[in-house]
Design an enzyme around this catalytic site. Structure first.
Site, PDB file in Angstrom:
ATOM      1  N   ASP A  30     -52.024 -48.423   6.239  1.00 31.40           N
ATOM      2  CA  ASP A  30     -51.688 -49.200   7.431  1.00 31.40           C
ATOM      3  C   ASP A  30     -52.685 -50.363   8.218  1.00 31.40           C
ATOM      4  O   ASP A  30     -52.119 -50.762   8.808  1.00 31.40           O
ATOM      5  CB  ASP A  30     -51.605 -47.638   8.580  1.00 31.40           C
ATOM      6  CG  ASP A  30     -51.124 -46.527   8.120  1.00 31.40           C
ATOM      7  OD1 ASP A  30     -49.883 -46.996   7.476  1.00 31.40           O
ATOM      8  OD2 ASP A  30     -51.585 -45.994   8.743  1.00 31.40           O
ATOM      9  N   ALA A  31     -53.806 -50.506   7.757  1.00 26.28           N
ATOM     10  CA  ALA A  31     -54.619 -51.410   8.018  1.00 26.28           C
ATOM     11  C   ALA A  31     -54.298 -52.440   7.284  1.00 26.28           C
ATOM     12  O   ALA A  31     -54.424 -53.527   8.400  1.00 26.28           O
ATOM     13  CB  ALA A  31     -56.140 -50.958   7.808  1.00 26.28           C
ATOM     14  N   THR A  33     -51.126 -53.149   6.303  1.00 25.18           N
ATOM     15  CA  THR A  33     -49.772 -52.957   7.667  1.00 25.18           C
ATOM     16  C   THR A  33     -49.902 -54.317   8.037  1.00 25.18           C
ATOM     17  O   THR A  33     -50.037 -55.172   9.269  1.00 25.18           O
ATOM     18  CB  THR A  33     -49.211 -51.801   7.251  1.00 25.18           C
ATOM     19  OG1 THR A  33     -48.719 -51.450   6.497  1.00 25.18           O
ATOM     20  CG2 THR A  33     -47.894 -52.609   8.540  1.00 25.18           C
ATOM     21  N   ASP A  70     -48.816 -53.293   0.697  1.00 21.86           N
ATOM     22  CA  ASP A  70     -48.615 -51.911   1.922  1.00 21.86           C
ATOM     23  C   ASP A  70     -47.747 -51.037   0.775  1.00 21.86           C
ATOM     24  O   ASP A  70     -48.454 -49.756   1.054  1.00 21.86           O
ATOM     25  CB  ASP A  70     -48.957 -52.289   3.391  1.00 21.86           C
ATOM     26  CG  ASP A  70     -48.053 -52.462   3.742  1.00 21.86           C
ATOM     27  OD1 ASP A  70     -46.186 -52.937   2.934  1.00 21.86           O
ATOM     28  OD2 ASP A  70     -47.703 -52.900   5.045  1.00 21.86           O
ATOM     29  N   GLY A  71     -46.620 -51.701   0.956  1.00 18.84           N
ATOM     30  CA  GLY A  71     -45.636 -51.034   0.042  1.00 18.84           C
ATOM     31  C   GLY A  71     -45.843 -50.434  -0.587  1.00 18.84           C
ATOM     32  O   GLY A  71     -45.941 -49.379  -1.307  1.00 18.84           O
ATOM     33  N   ARG A  75     -46.471 -46.375  -2.383  1.00 22.40           N
ATOM     34  CA  ARG A  75     -46.041 -45.395  -3.443  1.00 22.40           C
ATOM     35  C   ARG A  75     -46.966 -44.842  -4.310  1.00 22.40           C
ATOM     36  O   ARG A  75     -46.668 -44.204  -5.319  1.00 22.40           O
ATOM     37  CB  ARG A  75     -45.478 -46.725  -4.330  1.00 22.40           C
ATOM     38  CG  ARG A  75     -43.836 -47.222  -3.762  1.00 22.40           C
ATOM     39  CD  ARG A  75     -43.240 -48.029  -4.936  1.00 22.40           C
ATOM     40  NE  ARG A  75     -43.405 -49.300  -5.434  1.00 22.40           N
ATOM     41  CZ  ARG A  75     -43.446 -50.263  -4.430  1.00 22.40           C
ATOM     42  NH1 ARG A  75     -43.170 -50.118  -3.333  1.00 22.40           N
ATOM     43  NH2 ARG A  75     -44.359 -52.106  -4.365  1.00 22.40           N
ATOM     44  N   ASP A  88     -45.012 -49.162   9.951  1.00 22.76           N
ATOM     45  CA  ASP A  88     -44.517 -50.597   8.573  1.00 22.76           C
ATOM     46  C   ASP A  88     -43.052 -51.548   8.889  1.00 22.76           C
ATOM     47  O   ASP A  88     -42.781 -52.367   9.317  1.00 22.76           O
ATOM     48  CB  ASP A  88     -43.910 -50.281   7.556  1.00 22.76           C
ATOM     49  CG  ASP A  88     -43.926 -51.343   6.133  1.00 22.76           C
ATOM     50  OD1 ASP A  88     -44.795 -52.348   6.304  1.00 22.76           O
ATOM     51  OD2 ASP A  88     -42.506 -51.158   5.191  1.00 22.76           O
ATOM     52  N   ASP A  92     -42.537 -55.037  10.419  1.00 27.73           N
ATOM     53  CA  ASP A  92     -41.974 -56.347   9.911  1.00 27.73           C
ATOM     54  C   ASP A  92     -41.017 -57.134  11.242  1.00 27.73           C
ATOM     55  O   ASP A  92     -40.706 -58.399  11.237  1.00 27.73           O
ATOM     56  CB  ASP A  92     -41.340 -55.478   8.884  1.00 27.73           C
ATOM     57  CG  ASP A  92     -41.595 -55.272   7.758  1.00 27.73           C
ATOM     58  OD1 ASP A  92     -43.026 -55.543   7.341  1.00 27.73           O
ATOM     59  OD2 ASP A  92     -40.386 -54.275   6.820  1.00 27.73           O
TER      60      ASP A  92
END
Length: 221
Positions: A30-31, A33, A70-71, A75, A88, A92
């Protein structure tokens, strides 16, 4: 869509090892992102309006890559975060809006291209609706597949046109943004048609599960 998958797979060879290292260090996805969003918004709204188009494109591109990182971090974790997915998608939308708003600002003032500004604002509005259609369809358990211009194509068209304009190619931004506007409108129609077909198929086989009450978060483009 296939191009997006291939491109992400190629970039993943570089982002996945870095993502695993950041996860081991305890860096929250999250950071990353949030950092990418803040950097993209700052770069777009600081450099584009004053005419630093090439610099702005470089800065925005660098921070947009955080979206891939971040994706990959998500994962790499044993379990994903529902809040992280919502964050996220929200970030975007904010980033995309800032890029096109910054370009529209330049077009209306320093660039003296009011019709190109119209293309930028059309792309901004329609792009947000395209993403919302998919989010709303998924919340209603209805399939919404593909489209001509997804988020990767939108950003690529806008940033390539911006860099070319900054390098002195006349009309490059106007061509890119009008292509983007037209492609976004086509994608909107494609997604509505996809939802219509899916809903009609579901209705013919029985009632679909009810979606959640209220407005869903805008999902991935």
């Amino acid at each position: 869509m296939l191009d997006n998958i291939v491109a992400r797979a190629s970039i993943g060879r570089f982002t996945d090892p870095l993502a695993r290292r950041l996860v081991r260090l305890g860096v929250p996805a999250d950071a990353v992102t949030a950092l990418g969003t803040v950097g993209t918004v700052a770069g777009a709204l600081w450099f584009f309006p004053v005419g630093w188009l090439v610099t702005g494109t470089a800065v925005v591109t660098a921070f947009v890559l955080c979206d891939l990182l971040d994706g990959a971090m998500a994962r790499a974790r044993p379990s994903g975060s529902e809040f992280g997915a919502v964050l996220d998608s929200t970030c975007d939308r904010i980033s995309d809006g800032a890029v096109l708003a910054g370009l529209a600002w330049w077009c209306l003032h320093a660039g003296d291209q009011p019709y190109t500004a119209m293309a930028a604002m059309t792309s901004l509005v329609v792009g947000q609706v395209v993403s919302y259609i998919k989010a709303r369809a998924e919340a209603s358990a209805v399939a919404c597949v593909g489209g001509l211009v997804e988020r990767a194509e939108r950003l690529t068209l806008a940033l390539v046109g911006t860099a070319a304009e900054g390098l002195g190619v006349p009309g490059a931004l106007a061509v890119a943004l009008w292509l983007l506007a037209a492609g976004s409108v086509i994608t909107l129609g494609q997604r509505l048609a996809s939802v219509y077909r899916s809903a009609a198929a579901a209705a013919s086989t029985g009632p679909a599960p009810a979606g959640p009450v209220g407005e869903p978060d805008a999902g991935p483009a």
